[in-house]
Design a protein around this motif. Structure first.
Motif, short mmCIF file in Angstrom:
data_model
loop_
_atom_site.label_atom_id
_atom_site.label_comp_id
_atom_site.label_asym_id
_atom_site.label_seq_id
_atom_site.Cartn_x
_atom_site.Cartn_y
_atom_site.Cartn_z
N GLY A 1 0.72 -1.22 0.01
CA GLY A 1 -0.02 -0.09 0.08
C GLY A 1 0.98 1.41 -0.12
O GLY A 1 1.69 1.34 -0.83
N GLU A 2 0.55 2.16 0.87
CA GLU A 2 1.49 3.21 1.08
C GLU A 2 2.35 3.28 2.31
O GLU A 2 2.73 4.53 2.77
N MET A 3 2.59 2.23 2.92
CA MET A 3 3.17 1.95 3.89
C MET A 3 4.57 1.13 3.74
O MET A 3 4.51 0.30 2.85
N VAL A 4 5.42 1.48 4.52
CA VAL A 4 6.76 0.75 4.63
C VAL A 4 6.86 -0.22 5.73
O VAL A 4 6.90 0.58 6.75
N TYR A 5 7.07 -1.37 5.74
CA TYR A 5 7.17 -2.39 6.83
C TYR A 5 8.70 -2.78 6.98
O TYR A 5 9.19 -3.31 6.01
N CYS A 6 9.20 -2.69 8.26
CA CYS A 6 10.50 -3.13 8.67
C CYS A 6 10.52 -4.36 9.24
O CYS A 6 10.09 -4.16 10.68
N SER B 1 9.21 -13.81 12.32
CA SER B 1 9.32 -12.78 11.53
C SER B 1 8.65 -11.70 12.56
O SER B 1 7.47 -11.91 12.96
N VAL B 2 9.59 -10.79 13.06
CA VAL B 2 9.43 -9.56 13.93
C VAL B 2 9.08 -8.31 13.33
O VAL B 2 9.96 -7.84 12.46
N LEU B 3 7.89 -7.70 13.25
CA LEU B 3 7.67 -6.31 12.58
C LEU B 3 8.48 -5.44 13.72
O LEU B 3 7.78 -5.23 14.76
N VAL B 4 9.20 -4.41 13.10
CA VAL B 4 10.02 -3.85 14.07
C VAL B 4 9.51 -2.22 13.89
O VAL B 4 9.24 -1.70 15.00
N THR B 5 9.02 -1.80 12.81
CA THR B 5 8.51 -0.41 12.79
C THR B 5 7.62 -0.41 11.31
O THR B 5 7.86 -1.05 10.43
N VAL B 6 6.67 0.64 11.41
CA VAL B 6 5.90 1.23 9.86
C VAL B 6 6.00 2.55 9.75
O VAL B 6 6.00 3.17 10.93
N TYR B 7 6.35 2.80 8.46
CA TYR B 7 5.99 4.30 8.63
C TYR B 7 5.48 4.45 7.07
O TYR B 7 5.41 3.74 6.25
N ARG B 8 5.10 5.72 6.59
CA ARG B 8 4.56 5.92 5.20
C ARG B 8 5.50 6.11 4.26
O ARG B 8 6.77 6.59 4.63
N VAL B 9 5.21 5.64 2.94
CA VAL B 9 6.09 6.02 2.00
C VAL B 9 6.24 7.64 1.75
O VAL B 9 5.00 8.11 1.63
N PRO B 10 7.18 8.12 1.53
CA PRO B 10 7.37 9.58 1.34
C PRO B 10 6.24 10.11 0.10
O PRO B 10 6.12 9.34 -0.74
N ASN B 11 5.90 11.22 0.37
CA ASN B 11 4.90 11.77 -0.77
C ASN B 11 5.34 11.71 -2.03
O ASN B 11 4.62 11.30 -2.97
N HIS B 12 6.62 12.07 -2.35
CA HIS B 12 7.11 11.92 -3.79
C HIS B 12 7.52 10.86 -4.39
O HIS B 12 7.60 10.79 -5.47
N LEU B 13 7.26 9.65 -3.54
CA LEU B 13 7.25 8.27 -4.07
C LEU B 13 6.03 7.51 -4.17
O LEU B 13 5.98 6.31 -4.37
N ARG B 14 4.96 8.18 -3.56
CA ARG B 14 3.84 7.39 -3.48
C ARG B 14 3.10 6.83 -4.73
O ARG B 14 2.85 5.60 -4.90
#
Length: 108
Positions: free
Chosen positions: A69-74, A82-95
């Protein structure tokens, strides 16, 4: 692919704050992102460079940085977990790039 998934408190807080998800929905989304997300090998151009930089910032063997989607999963992969460490949005200019390349990978 690991059989078990875990979510850190930090990742849950980020999903709650950035995606407004409860615990059950966060776990479900984590599983979907792990299975269906795209990695840097499936991207090109600026998006690939961005994911490469994110991957290098988590300097550890077995780490995965995926876009869904529009999120980055680390993720950090261990033997069978498998451990999910953090989640953040894809930068606007790359969506737009992320949306296009996700559709391209799914069509292939």
């Amino acid at each position: 692919m690991p059989n078990n998934f875990r979510i850190t408190d930090h990742a849950y807080q980020r999903m709650k704050e950035r995606m407004d998800l409860n615990k059950k929905a966060a776990k479900r989304m984590m599983s979907i992102a792990y299975k269906s997300g795209i990695c840097k090998d499936n991207t090109t151009g600026q998006l690939s460079k961005y994911l490469e930089a994110r991957d290098e910032s988590y300097e550890r063997e077995g780490n995965r940085v995926l876009i869904y989607g529009e999120m980055v999963y680390c993720f950090a992969d261990y033997k069978d977990v498998s451990v999910l460490v953090t989640v953040y949005r894809v930068p606007n200019h790359l969506r737009n790039h992320a949306t296009y390349q996700t559709k391209k990978v799914k069509a292939a």
